[in-house]
Design a protein around this motif. Structure first.
Motif, PDB file in Angstrom:
ATOM      1  N   SER A  18      40.701 -22.264  -7.217  1.00  0.00           N
ATOM      2  CA  SER A  18      42.082 -22.079  -7.670  1.00  0.00           C
ATOM      3  C   SER A  18      42.742 -20.904  -6.948  1.00  0.00           C
ATOM      4  O   SER A  18      43.962 -20.803  -6.913  1.00  0.00           O
ATOM      5  CB  SER A  18      42.133 -21.890  -9.174  1.00  0.00           C
ATOM      6  OG  SER A  18      41.293 -20.840  -9.533  1.00  0.00           O
ATOM      7  N   VAL A  19      41.922 -20.027  -6.365  1.00  0.00           N
ATOM      8  CA  VAL A  19      42.475 -18.846  -5.699  1.00  0.00           C
ATOM      9  C   VAL A  19      41.860 -18.708  -4.311  1.00  0.00           C
ATOM     10  O   VAL A  19      40.684 -19.006  -4.123  1.00  0.00           O
ATOM     11  CB  VAL A  19      42.158 -17.580  -6.540  1.00  0.00           C
ATOM     12  CG1 VAL A  19      42.469 -16.314  -5.771  1.00  0.00           C
ATOM     13  CG2 VAL A  19      42.926 -17.590  -7.851  1.00  0.00           C
ATOM     14  N   SER A  20      42.662 -18.302  -3.339  1.00  0.00           N
ATOM     15  CA  SER A  20      42.116 -17.969  -2.014  1.00  0.00           C
ATOM     16  C   SER A  20      42.399 -16.506  -1.717  1.00  0.00           C
ATOM     17  O   SER A  20      43.419 -15.972  -2.150  1.00  0.00           O
ATOM     18  CB  SER A  20      42.781 -18.805  -0.926  1.00  0.00           C
ATOM     19  OG  SER A  20      42.257 -20.090  -0.938  1.00  0.00           O
ATOM     20  N   LEU A  21      41.490 -15.898  -0.975  1.00  0.00           N
ATOM     21  CA  LEU A  21      41.643 -14.482  -0.650  1.00  0.00           C
ATOM     22  C   LEU A  21      41.760 -14.331   0.865  1.00  0.00           C
ATOM     23  O   LEU A  21      40.987 -14.941   1.611  1.00  0.00           O
ATOM     24  CB  LEU A  21      40.423 -13.737  -1.180  1.00  0.00           C
ATOM     25  CG  LEU A  21      40.522 -12.226  -1.331  1.00  0.00           C
ATOM     26  CD1 LEU A  21      41.671 -11.825  -2.252  1.00  0.00           C
ATOM     27  CD2 LEU A  21      39.222 -11.667  -1.913  1.00  0.00           C
ATOM     28  N   ILE A  22      42.748 -13.543   1.293  1.00  0.00           N
ATOM     29  CA  ILE A  22      42.967 -13.336   2.726  1.00  0.00           C
ATOM     30  C   ILE A  22      42.851 -11.833   2.984  1.00  0.00           C
ATOM     31  O   ILE A  22      43.362 -11.036   2.199  1.00  0.00           O
ATOM     32  CB  ILE A  22      44.390 -13.809   3.115  1.00  0.00           C
ATOM     33  CG1 ILE A  22      44.531 -15.305   2.823  1.00  0.00           C
ATOM     34  CG2 ILE A  22      44.696 -13.521   4.585  1.00  0.00           C
ATOM     35  CD1 ILE A  22      45.945 -15.820   2.898  1.00  0.00           C
ATOM     36  N   ARG A  23      42.153 -11.472   4.067  1.00  0.00           N
ATOM     37  CA  ARG A  23      42.015 -10.037   4.365  1.00  0.00           C
ATOM     38  C   ARG A  23      42.704  -9.716   5.682  1.00  0.00           C
ATOM     39  O   ARG A  23      42.590 -10.453   6.658  1.00  0.00           O
ATOM     40  CB  ARG A  23      40.547  -9.647   4.436  1.00  0.00           C
ATOM     41  CG  ARG A  23      40.340  -8.176   4.777  1.00  0.00           C
ATOM     42  CD  ARG A  23      38.863  -7.832   4.910  1.00  0.00           C
ATOM     43  NE  ARG A  23      38.190  -7.806   3.629  1.00  0.00           N
ATOM     44  CZ  ARG A  23      36.894  -8.109   3.456  1.00  0.00           C
ATOM     45  NH1 ARG A  23      36.155  -8.466   4.480  1.00  0.00           N
ATOM     46  NH2 ARG A  23      36.355  -8.051   2.251  1.00  0.00           N
ATOM     47  N   ILE A  24      43.427  -8.579   5.691  1.00  0.00           N
ATOM     48  CA  ILE A  24      44.048  -8.081   6.912  1.00  0.00           C
ATOM     49  C   ILE A  24      43.478  -6.677   7.109  1.00  0.00           C
ATOM     50  O   ILE A  24      43.478  -5.872   6.172  1.00  0.00           O
ATOM     51  CB  ILE A  24      45.585  -7.988   6.771  1.00  0.00           C
ATOM     52  CG1 ILE A  24      46.151  -9.374   6.422  1.00  0.00           C
ATOM     53  CG2 ILE A  24      46.250  -7.479   8.041  1.00  0.00           C
ATOM     54  CD1 ILE A  24      46.587  -9.512   5.003  1.00  0.00           C
ATOM     55  N   SER A  25      42.950  -6.401   8.308  1.00  0.00           N
ATOM     56  CA  SER A  25      42.334  -5.098   8.521  1.00  0.00           C
ATOM     57  C   SER A  25      42.749  -4.550   9.876  1.00  0.00           C
ATOM     58  O   SER A  25      42.799  -5.278  10.859  1.00  0.00           O
ATOM     59  CB  SER A  25      40.811  -5.240   8.465  1.00  0.00           C
ATOM     60  OG  SER A  25      40.205  -3.991   8.725  1.00  0.00           O
ATOM     61  N   GLY A  26      43.049  -3.268   9.917  1.00  0.00           N
ATOM     62  CA  GLY A  26      43.365  -2.645  11.202  1.00  0.00           C
ATOM     63  C   GLY A  26      44.480  -1.636  11.050  1.00  0.00           C
ATOM     64  O   GLY A  26      45.033  -1.428   9.964  1.00  0.00           O
ATOM     65  N   ILE A  27      44.803  -1.064  12.186  1.00  0.00           N
ATOM     66  CA  ILE A  27      45.700   0.073  12.220  1.00  0.00           C
ATOM     67  C   ILE A  27      47.096  -0.237  11.644  1.00  0.00           C
ATOM     68  O   ILE A  27      47.728   0.591  11.008  1.00  0.00           O
ATOM     69  CB  ILE A  27      45.748   0.576  13.690  1.00  0.00           C
ATOM     70  CG1 ILE A  27      46.167   2.018  13.762  1.00  0.00           C
ATOM     71  CG2 ILE A  27      46.599  -0.278  14.581  1.00  0.00           C
ATOM     72  CD1 ILE A  27      45.535   2.719  14.956  1.00  0.00           C
ATOM     73  N   ASP A  28      47.556  -1.509  11.824  1.00  0.00           N
ATOM     74  CA  ASP A  28      48.904  -1.871  11.356  1.00  0.00           C
ATOM     75  C   ASP A  28      48.889  -2.734  10.102  1.00  0.00           C
ATOM     76  O   ASP A  28      49.906  -3.339   9.749  1.00  0.00           O
ATOM     77  CB  ASP A  28      49.645  -2.633  12.468  1.00  0.00           C
ATOM     78  CG  ASP A  28      50.061  -1.692  13.582  1.00  0.00           C
ATOM     79  OD1 ASP A  28      50.382  -0.531  13.271  1.00  0.00           O
ATOM     80  OD2 ASP A  28      50.029  -2.118  14.759  1.00  0.00           O
TER      81      ASP A  28
END
Ligand SMILES: Nc1nc2c(ncn2[C@@H]2O[C@H](COP(=O)(O)OP(=O)(O)OP(=O)(O)O)[C@@H](O)[C@H]2O)c(=O)[nH]1
Ligand SMILES: [Mg+2]
Length: 459
Positions: A18-28
Motif C-alpha cells: 500500500s506504500v512505496s518508499l523513495i530515497r534521495i541522497s546526496g549534496i542537493d
C-alpha cells in the motif's frame, strides 16, 4: 570513485504494497526537494523530522499526498543529506516522483549505491554493508539471524580479534628483528607457533560454519527421487497441498524436474519433483534422468520414494545402492502407497538400508504430516547453532578466510625448515592484510564495485 552527486531510487517494492518508499541522497537532496513541497520550506527543517504534505510536480500538479522524512548528513543511512518520501504504492505515482527528480538533476542510484556511500562515509564497514544485502536475500529465519549478527558488527569484532593476535605476535617479531644483533630473544619459535595454531583453529571453526549457514541463506533443496510411477509427483502435490504436478498411471510422466517453494520450520524449502530414475532408451527421458542424478549430488535432503505395495525391482535397487553408498545422511526413505496391501518383504528390505522409513499414501494424504515433521527434524539438526557463535554466511568472507588459513598453514609448515624471523614477519603481515579485506580496511575500487553491484537497486 565516490561521486557525490544526488541519487534517487525506490527502496521498497514499487507496487504490490500500500506504500512505496523513495530515497534521495546526496549534496542537493534537500535543495532539489524544496520545489516539490512548496508549503514545507524543507531547507529550514531539522534532520530527523518528518512531515505529511503534498508532492507537487514541476508542472504544478498534485502527484500524491506523501510523508517526507528529512535526514541531515552524517546522521542518515548514507551519511549524506537524505530525503525519503513515502507515497501510495502505485507504480505511476512512484514513476512520476522519480521523473520529477531526474528532471531536476538527480540520477538513478546504481545497485547497492546507497550502501556503498554508507560504507565510504564510514557509517558501516564492508561486512555490515554486505549483511544488509544478505538479510534481504535470506531464505530462513536462521539466515536472517546470522546476517543480523554481521550487521551488528559481531563478525567484524571477531575478525579484529583474529587480526589482533597476529598484530601482537607480529610486532614482537619485528621488535626482535631490531635486536637480532644483540642475541636477545623477544619471541620464541614456540610462542610464534602457538599463536599461529590458535589463530588457525579459530579460522577453521568459522570456515566450518559456512556450509550450514549457506544452506539457510539460499534455502533447502529437497529432492523427490525414485523409480517411475512410484508416486513422486503425487508426493510433491501432497506436500504442497495442491495439484501442481501431473500425475498419471503411465510410467515416465514427469520428463523434466519441476520445483515449488514451501516453508517448513521457518525455512524456505525448494521441493523438486524429478523424472523417474531408470535405464532407458528414450532420449528425452534419458536426459531428465541424468539431470536427476546430478540433482542427487547437490540436494540438501533426498526423499527416496518406493512403492511398498510391490516387490523391490532392479531400478529400486539401483537407487538404494546409489544413495546408501554416497548420500545416506541426506536421505529419507519414503514407502508410498500404504493404502494398498503392503509387500512386507519390500518394507523389511527398505528398513534394512535406512534408519528412517516413513510409510505414507501420497494419494490419500496419509502420514504426510509425519513426513513433514521428519523433514523439519533434518533441518533443525543442521540448524541449532549457538547464537553466541559467529557464523560465516557470505561467500566473499569465506574465500578470504580460506586464503588466510592457507597463508597461516604454509607459515606453520615452514617452521620445520627453520625460516628466518624476517620471513615469518612477512607472512604474518600478508595474513593481516588479507584479513583486512573482510571489513574493507584494505580494498580496491574493483572489489567494491563488484560487491555493491550485486546488491539490488535501492539498497
Ligand atoms: N494407491 C495409490 N496410488 C498412488 C499413490 N501415489 C501415487 N499413486 C498412483 O501412482 C501412479 C503414478 O503416480 P505419479 O505421482 O504420477 O508417479 P511418479 O513417480 O511421479 O511417476 P513418473 O513421473 O512417471 O516417474 C498414479 O496413477 C497415481 O495415482 C498412493 O499413495 N496410493
Ligand atoms: Mg511424476
Amino acid at each position: 570513485m565516490y561521486e557525490k552527486d544526488t541519487i534517487i531510487a525506490p527502496i521498497s517494492s514499487v507496487s504490490g504494497g500500500s506504500v512505496s518508499l523513495i530515497r534521495i541522497s546526496g549534496i542537493d537532496a534537500i535543495n532539489i526537494s524544496d520545489v516539490f513541497f512548496p508549503t514545507l520550506d524543507i531547507t529550514e527543517k531539522k534532520g530527523g523530522t518528518f512531515y505529511f504534505t503534498k508532492f507537487i510536480s514541476n508542472r504544478s500538479d498534485i502527484v500524491d499526498e506523501v510523508m517526507v522524512y528529512v535526514f541531515k548528513g552524517p546522521k542518515s543511512y548514507t551519511g549524506e543529506d537524505v530525503i525519503e518520501i513515502s507515497c501510495h504504492g502505485n507504480v505511476f505515482i512512484v514513476e512520476e516522483i522519480l521523473q520529477n527528480y531526474l528532471s531536476a538533476g538527480c540520477r538513478i542510484a546504481k545497485p547497492g549505491e546507497f550502501s556503498q556511500r554508507a560504507f565510504l562515509n564510514g557509517k558501516m564497514d564492508l561486512t555490515q554493508a554486505e549483511a544488509v544485502a544478505d538479510i534481504i536475500a535470506s531464505k530462513s529465519k536462521s539466515a536472517v539471524k546470522n546476517s543480523l549478527q554481521a550487521l551488528e558488527g559481531k563478525l567484524s569484532e571477531k575478525v579484529s580479534s583474529l587480526k589482533q593476535y597476529l598484530i601482537d605476535i607480529g610486532s614482537l617479531l619485528e621488535l626482535g628483528l631490531d635486536f637480532s644483533e644483540e642475541d636477545i630473544e623477544i619471541v620464541s619459535n614456540e610462542q610464534l607457533k602457538t599463536t599461529l595454531i590458535k589463530t588457525l583453529s579459530e579460522i577453521t571453526i568459522l570456515l566450518n560454519s559456512f556450509s550450514n549457514s549457506r544452506q539457510f541463506q539460499k534455502g533447502i533443496e529437497v529432492l523427490i527421487a525414485g523409480k517411475p510411477n512410484v508416486g513422486k509427483s503425487s508426493l510433491m502435490n501432497a506436500l504442497l497441498e495442491k495439484d501442481r504436478v501431473i500425475v498419471s498411471h503411465i510410467p515416465g510422466t514427469t520428463r523434466d524436474h519441476i520445483h515449488e517453494d514451501i516453508i517448513i520450520d521457518d525455512t524456505l524449502i525448494r521441493l523438486i519433483d524429478t523424472a523417474g530414475i531408470r535405464f532407458t532408451k528414450d532420449q528425452i527421458e534419458a536426459e531428465g534422468v541424468n539431470k536427476t542424478k546430478r540433482f542427487l549430488n547437490t540436494a540438501d535432503i533426498i526423499l527416496a520414494i518406493f512403492d511398498i505395495s510391490k516387490e523391490i525391482e532392479n531400478d529400486d535397487e539401483e537407487i538404494i545402492n546409489h544413495i546408501t553408498k554416497e548420500m545416506k545422511d541426506r536421505a529419507i526413505f519414503v514407502g508410498n502407497k500404504n493404502d494398498k496391501k503392503t509387500n512386507e518383504e519390500t518394507v523389511e528390505t527398505l528398513k534394512k538400508y535406512s534408519d528412517i522409513m516413513v510409510s505414507v499414501s501420497a494419494k490419500n494424504d496419509n502420514n504426510i504430516d509425519e513426513l513433514r515433521k521428519i523433514i523439519a527434524s533434518h533441518i533443525t539438526k543442521e540448524n541449532n547453532h549457538d547464537p553466541e557463535h559467529i557464523v560465516i554466511s557470505n561467500e566473499r568472507h569465506f574465500n578470504i578466510l580460506n586464503t588466510v588459513k592457507n597463508q597461516i598453514s604454509t607459515t606453520i609448515d615452514s617452521f620445520d625448515n627453520e625460516p628466518g624471523h624476517e620471513f615469518i614477519a612477512m607472512d604474518i603481515r600478508a595474513a593481516i592484510n588479507t584479513l583486512s579485506e573482510i571489513t574493507g580496511e584494505i580494498t580496491t575500487d574493483d572489489i567494491l564495485n563488484n560487491i555493491f553491484s550485486n546488491f539490488c537497486i535501492g539498497k
